[in-house]
Design a protein around this motif. Structure first.
Motif: not given
Lengths: 488, 304
Positions: B247-248, A51, B242-244, A79, B286, A44, B253-254, B250-251
Motif C-alpha cells: 500500500t505504501w 489481509t 494491499w499488504d501495508p 480497497y 515512512f 494500511s 508511486w502515486v 503504491f502511495i
C-alpha cells in the motif's frame, strides 16, 4: 423574482459536455490522483478484512462502538469501498478521456511535416549567425538525416524535428495503465480463491466441499473449478538450529489431472500450475492422530486432527470433538512438537520439529452442540455447557484414561495448507505493467526538440527549441553548427 | 567459515564508517576554511571588511573528502558482499542489511550525480546522514547473519530489492535537494545569502535537479513495484494484496506520479513542487521505517 440574470442556456447536452470537460481536465486528473494516494492510507493503518480478518474481529470486540462507525465508512474494507472505487473509476474515466483524443492527435501529428521555420529566429534558443559557403544546407540535410530528424525543406530554410518518441512513450504508458486496470477488473470478476488444510497421506479433490474457505469472483460459478486431485505424499520442513527460523518447506505430491497422474514438488515460491489455476503451499502444522474409545473400549473416533500453530516453534491449539461417543466427549488441546521440560505445566515448544512431541488436553463431556445449527470453529470447543472430566497429556503411543473412556495418541502427521487461486486477468495486468515501464522509460528519457537553419543574404542563421526544457540542446546545436561549417 | 565472513563484513562496515567520518570532517573543514577575510577594507562596501569565499585554498581538502567518500563506498560494498557470502544469499533478509545497502545506494547516488553536477556542497550532509544510518544499523538493528526464510528464496529477491533500494537512494537525494531549495528560498527572501551558502547553486538549478533525479528513477521504482507484484504472485498467491508495504509503495508511486504531472503538465515549479517532492519522499521513508518496525503484514521477516 423579477430580476433576471443572464445565464447562458446549457441544456442537458451542454451540461454533460461541461462535466466531461471538467472531468478530463488535467487539474481534475491530478486532484483525483492525489486523492487516490490519500485514500489508500487508512487501509494500511486500520486492519483490513482482506489481509487480516482476525485483527478486524479483535478490533470489533475491543471497541464495538467505534467499529460500527468504521463499518459505516467501509474502513475495514477500504480497497473495496464505494468511495475508493469512486475515486479510481473517475480517475480512469478521466484518463481515458484525456489519453484517447491525444493518441489520435499524436498519430496524425506523427505523419505530419514539421512546422514551417519561424520568421524571427533571433528570439529562439541557441541562436547564432555566421557566414559559410553555398553547400551549408546540403551539409545540414546530411546531418539531420544522420541524426534521424524529420525535415521540412522550404528552399532557403530547413525545419527539423526529433523526439516524437517522448509523446509515444507517454501515451503508451497511460494506455498500458488502462490495460492493467482491465486485467485487474477481469480478475476480480472471474477469479476464485480457496484454502484447504490437507494432512500428509490424504487427498485433495478440487470440488467446493474440499475447501475450508472458498470465494468466487462476481461472475464465477462454483461449477467452474478446474478438475484435479492432489495427494500429499510427504512434507519436509527444515529449520535453522541456531535461530529456529524455517529454511525450507517441500511438499511432495501426486497430481491427477485429465486422467494423467504424475509426481510434483510444491515449494513456497514454486506453485503448481493448471492453466489459469495455481496451487500454493501457504502454511503448515501438525495433526495429532488419535484414537478415542468409550468406556466399553469401542472406538468412537480415529484419525488425524489438524491443530493451529500459535508461534514460530509451532505450539498449536485445537479441539477434538467426538459426537459419536455416549455421552459426547470433547478435548481442548495444545500440541507441542518439542516439549519443554523446564517451563512448568504450560505447553511450551522449544523447536518446530517433532523432537519430543506431546499433546496436552482437558476432557469435557456433555452436548457438544454440533447439531444446533450454529456454526462452530473446528479448532475451538465451547465448554460453557460441558463438564470437565479429566486433565492429562500423552506422548506418541501413550493412552490417557478418564471415567468415560480413553484417548491414545497414535502418531503425529504434518498438514499443509494449500491455497488454490484462479485469476484469468493477471496476464493482462502483467502485460500492462511491462508496457507501462517501457512507456515510462521512452517518455521520461526522450527529448523533443526542433532545430532550424535559414540561408540569408549575409550568412546562415541557426536556432533551436527544446520542449519541456529538455537538456542537451546546447551541445546538439553546437555539433550541428560544426557540421554545417564543414568542420567535421 | 560462515562466521568468519560475517566478521569480515562487520570490519568492512566499521572501516567504511571511519572513512565516512574522515570525509565528514574534511567537508566541514572545507566549508569552514574557505572563508577568507580580506586584509584591505573594501571602499565600495562602506569600508567594511567583506569576507569572501575562496575554494581554491581548500580544493585539496575537498578532493580528500570526495575520495574518502568513494573509498567508504567501496568498503561498504565489500562489507555487503562479505555479508552475502556468509549467509550464502543476497544480504537483503532483515532491516540491518537493508539499512547498510540503503546507505550504499544513497552514497552511490550522490557520487554518480557528482560526476555530472557540482554537488560537493551536499557532501557534508551526505556523509553525516550515511554515518548516522550505519551507526543506527550496527548498534540497534544488527542481527546475526542467518539463512533466508522460504518465502524469500527467489531470484525476485535480487531484482525486486535492488531496484527498490536504488530508487530509494535517488529519491532521498532528490528530497535533500528539494529541502535545500526550500531552505535557500527562505534565506533569499530575507536578503542576500550568507557567505557559507554562496557555493550552493541557484534556486533554479536546484529545482531542475530534484526534478531530473525523480524523473530519472521513477521508471525504476515502477519496475520495483511490478517486480514485487510478480514475486508476490508466485510466493503468496496474489499479485496484489494491499499488504501495508504494498500500500505504501503504491502511495509513494502515486505521489511521485502526481509530482511529475504537476511539473510537466501543469507547470509547477519552485516551492510548491519542492514540497510535493518532499511529501513523496516522506512516504517512502515512512514505508521503510513504520512498516518494518511497527507494521504487520507479509513484508515483516526475521524479527526486523
Amino acid at each position: 423574482m423579477s430580476q433576471q440574470t443572464e445565464i447562458p442556456e446549457l441544456g442537458f447536452l451542454g451540461l454533460a459536455r461541461f462535466a466531461w470537460r471538467q472531468l478530463t481536465s488535467m487539474r481534475t486528473a491530478l486532484i483525483l490522483l492525489m486523492l487516490m494516494g490519500v485514500a489508500a492510507i487508512p487501509g494500511s493503518l486500520i486492519p483490513q478484512r482482506i489481509t487480516n480478518p482476525m485483527a478486524v474481529r479483535d478490533f470489533i470486540t475491543q471497541s464495538p462502538a467505534l467499529s460500527l462507525w468504521y463499518d459505516r465508512f467501509s474502513l475495514f474494507d477500504v480497497y473495496g469501498s464505494p468511495w475508493f472505487s469512486a475515486i479510481y473509476i473517475l480517475l480512469f474515466i478521466s484518463l481515458i478521456g484525456c489519453v484517447l483524443p491525444r493518441s489520435i492527435e499524436h498519430f496524425s501529428a506523427m505523419r505530419a511535416q514539421p512546422p514551417a521555420t519561424p520568421k524571427n529566429l533571433v528570439r529562439l534558443e541557441e541562436y547564432q549567425k555566421f557566414s559559410t559557403d553555398a553547400q551549408a544546407l546540403d551539409r545540414a540535410t546530411a546531418w539531420f538525416t544522420k541524426n534521424r530528424f524529420r525535415v521540412l525543406n522550404e528552399g532557403q530554410s530547413l525545419s527539423a524535428e526529433k523526439g516524437y518518441l517522448r509523446e509515444t512513450g507517454n501515451l503508451l504508458f497511460h494506455l498500458s495503465l488502462i490495460l492493467a486496470l482491465i486485467g485487474v477488473s477481469f480478475g476480480s470478476l472471474f477469479s476464485m480463491k480457496g484454502e484447504a488444510i490437507v494432512n500428509v497421506g490424504e487427498r485433495f479433490i478440487n470440488i467446493p466441499t474440499s475447501y475450508d474457505t472458498l470465494s468466487f469472483g462476481k461472475l464465477m460459478g462454483d461449477n467452474s473449478l478446474t478438475p484435479f486431485q492432489i495427494r500429499v505424499d510427504k512434507f519436509v520442513a527444515q529449520y535453522d538450529p541456531a535461530t529456529n527460523a524455517p529454511k525450507d518447506y517441500t511438499a511432495s505430491v501426486t497430481v491427477t489431472n485429465n486422467g494423467v497422474t504424475r509426481k510434483e514438488i510444491i515449494k513456497v515460491n514454486e506453485p503448481l500450475t493448471f492453466g489459469n489455476t495455481r496451487v500454493y503451499l501457504q502454511a503448515n502444522g501438525y495433526s495429532p492422530v488419535v484414537t478415542v474409545r468409550d468406556s466399553k473400549g469401542d472406538v468412537a473416533f480415529q484419525g488425524p486432527v489438524p491443530f493451529l500453530p500459535q508461534d514460530g516453534n509451532l505450539r498449536s491449539i485445537g479441539a477434538i470433538k467426538v459426537p459419536d461417543a455416549n455421552p459426547q466427549i470433547g478435548f481442548v488441546g495444545s500440541f507441542v512438537p518439542t516439549n519443554s521440560r523446564t517451563a512448568g505445566l504450560g505447553a511450551t515448544s522449544l523447536f518446530p520439529e517433532l523432537l519430543d512431541p506431546k499433546l496436552l488436553f482437558s476432557v469435557w463431556k456433555g452436548n457438544l452442540g454440533l447439531d444446533s445449527g450454529v456454526p462452530q470453529s473446528v479448532y475451538r470447543l465451547d465448554t460453557t455447557k460441558l463438564t470437565k472430566v479429566g486433565l492429562g497429556s500423552v506422548k506418541p503411543g501413550e493412552t490417557f484414561t478418564y471415567p468415560e473412556g480413553s484417548i491414545t495418541l497414535e502418531t503425529v502427521v504434518p498438514w499443509i495448507n494449500l491455497q488454490v487461486v484462479e485469476d484469468p486477468g493477471k496476464k493482462y495486468a502483467l502485460v500492462g505493467g511491462i508496457l507501462a515501464v517501457l512507456g515510462l522509460i521512452t517518455s521520461l528519457y526522450g527529448r523533443r526538440r526542433r532545430i532550424w537553419i535559414r540561408v540569408t543574404s549575409d550568412g546562415v542563421e541557426v536556432a533551436g527549441l527544446a520542449k519541456n526544457g529538455a537538456p542537451g540542446l546546447e551541445a546538439e546545436v553546437k555539433d550541428f553548427v560544426r557540421a554545417v561549417k564543414g568542420e567535421k | 567459515m560462515q562466521t568468519t565472513w560475517a566478521y569480515t563484513s562487520n570490519y568492512f562496515v566499521y572501516s567504511a564508517m571511519a572513512l565516512f567520518t574522515i570525509s565528514f570532517i574534511a567537508h566541514a573543514f572545507e566549508t569552514a576554511f574557505a572563508v577568507r577575510a580580506p586584509e584591505v577594507a573594501d571602499a565600495t562596501q562602506g569600508n567594511l571588511l567583506v569576507k569572501t569565499l575562496d575554494y581554491k585554498r581548500t580544493e585539496k581538502t575537498a578532493r580528500i573528502a570526495t575520495a574518502m567518500m568513494a573509498l567508504g563506498f567501496l568498503l561498504l560494498l565489500a562489507g555487503i558482499i562479505c555479508r552475502g557470502i556468509s549467509a550464502k544469499h543476497v544480504p537483503w533478509g532483515n532491516m540491518y542489511e537493508f539499512s547498510i545497502t540503503g546507505a550504499l545506494a544513497f552514497t552511490g547516488a550522490y557520487l554518480a550525480a557528482l560526476r555530472k553536477y557540482d554537488l560537493r556542497w551536499l557532501g557534508l550532509f551526505v556523509s553525516i546522514s550515511v554515518l548516522l544510518t550505519l551507526g543506527t544499523a550496527i548498534t540497534l538493528l544488527y542481527r546475526n547473519s542467518a539463512p533466508l526464510v522460504p518465502a524469500l528464496k527467489s531470484t525476485w529477491l535480487v531484482i525486486h530489492v535492488i531496484s527498490a533500494i536504488i530508487s530509494g537512494g535517488v529519491f532521498l537525494l532528490a528530497n535533500v535537494v528539494a529541502a535545500a531549495y526550500l531552505y535557500l528560498d527562505r534565506v533569499e527572501s530575507r536578503g542576500p545569502r550568507p557567505l557559507w551558502l554562496q557555493r550552493v547553486p541557484s534556486l533554479e538549478v536546484l529545482d531542475q535537479l530534484s526534478y531530473r533525479l525523480v524523473a530519472f528513477v521513477f521508471p525504476l521504482w515502477t519496475f520495483a513495484v511490478i517486480a514485487g507484484a510478480i514475486w508476490a504472485e508466485s510466493a503468496w498467491g496474489s499479485y496484489w494484496g494491499w499488504d501495508p508495504k504494498e500500500t505504501w509503495a503504491f502511495i509513494t508511486w502515486v505521489a511521485y506520479a502526481a509530482y511529475l504531472h504537476a511539473r510537466v503538465t501543469v507547470g509547477w515549479r519552485g516551492r510548491r513542487a519542492a514540497w510535493l517532492c518532499i511529501f513523496a519522499g516522506s512516504t517512502f521513508l515512512f514505508n521503510y521505517v513504520y512498516v518494518n518496525v511497527w507494521g504487520t503484514g507479509k513484508h515483516t521477516y526475521s524479527g526486523l
